[in-house]
Design a protein around this motif. Structure first.
Motif, PDB file in Angstrom:
ATOM      1  N   GLU A   1      -5.895 -40.064  20.219  1.00 44.64           N
ATOM      2  CA  GLU A   1      -4.894 -40.632  19.294  1.00 44.64           C
ATOM      3  C   GLU A   1      -3.562 -39.906  19.392  1.00 44.64           C
ATOM      4  O   GLU A   1      -2.502 -40.532  19.368  1.00 44.64           O
ATOM      5  CB  GLU A   1      -5.407 -40.576  17.856  1.00 44.64           C
TER       6      GLU A   1
ATOM      7  N   TRP B   1     -14.131 -45.205  14.410  1.00 48.13           N
ATOM      8  CA  TRP B   1     -12.773 -44.857  14.872  1.00 48.13           C
ATOM      9  C   TRP B   1     -11.970 -46.056  15.359  1.00 48.13           C
ATOM     10  O   TRP B   1     -10.773 -46.131  15.128  1.00 48.13           O
ATOM     11  CB  TRP B   1     -12.879 -43.818  15.992  1.00 48.13           C
TER      12      TRP B   1
ATOM     13  N   LEU C   1     -11.637 -38.090  20.264  1.00 52.15           N
ATOM     14  CA  LEU C   1     -10.881 -39.259  19.814  1.00 52.15           C
ATOM     15  C   LEU C   1      -9.594 -38.851  19.101  1.00 52.15           C
ATOM     16  O   LEU C   1      -8.567 -39.534  19.236  1.00 52.15           O
ATOM     17  CB  LEU C   1     -11.761 -40.145  18.928  1.00 52.15           C
ATOM     18  N   GLU C   2      -9.610 -37.751  18.379  1.00 55.17           N
ATOM     19  CA  GLU C   2      -8.377 -37.244  17.753  1.00 55.17           C
ATOM     20  C   GLU C   2      -7.351 -36.882  18.823  1.00 55.17           C
ATOM     21  O   GLU C   2      -6.163 -37.186  18.677  1.00 55.17           O
ATOM     22  CB  GLU C   2      -8.684 -36.028  16.877  1.00 55.17           C
TER      23      GLU C   2
ATOM     24  N   ARG D   1     -15.582 -36.871  17.752  1.00 64.13           N
ATOM     25  CA  ARG D   1     -14.453 -36.905  16.793  1.00 64.13           C
ATOM     26  C   ARG D   1     -13.242 -36.161  17.352  1.00 64.13           C
ATOM     27  O   ARG D   1     -12.119 -36.666  17.313  1.00 64.13           O
ATOM     28  CB  ARG D   1     -14.864 -36.284  15.464  1.00 64.13           C
TER      29      ARG D   1
END
Length: 119
Positions: free
Chosen positions: A49, A86, A45-46, A42
């Protein structure tokens, strides 16, 4: 001639390189490495982004991803659970996933992506 744009460059690497309409995001890992595979995925991936946004694109424009996992047998399913939630609907990139020895013992996952520039 198209300029090369580099984001967060130091003597070793750039976090992002944009060239010829393609955004290359270098290997990202979690900041809080005390987390399990889901937590580290998580966080990673944040970060991806955020770097995609800084480069003027987003996850719906991903082209390809490379995912490295420290322990594939143990963590593949958990990583995929987070990854699948995601990815942008109907916009999954090509992808390869492999097990590898990480640069630090507490890193469970590292992800590299490329994306088309623009939104």
């Amino acid at each position: 001639m198209t300029d090369i744009v580099r984001i967060e460059t130091d003597p070793r690497r750039s976090r992002v390189v944009v060239y010829n309409g393609v955004v290359h995001v270098g290997g990202m890992t979690a900041d809080d490495r005390s987390q399990d595979i889901k937590g580290q995925t998580r966080q990673t991936l944040e970060k991806i982004e955020q770097f995609l946004a800084r480069a003027g694109t987003d996850k719906s424009r991903l082209l390809t991803a490379q995912i490295w996992i420290k322990n594939l047998a143990r963590d593949f399913e958990g990583m995929n659970e987070v990854w699948n939630a995601w990815t942008a609907p109907n916009a999954a990139p090509t992808r390869a996933t492999a097990q590898c020895e990480m640069g630090a013992p507490d890193v469970l996952v590292e992800i590299i992506v490329t994306a088309a520039a623009g939104r």
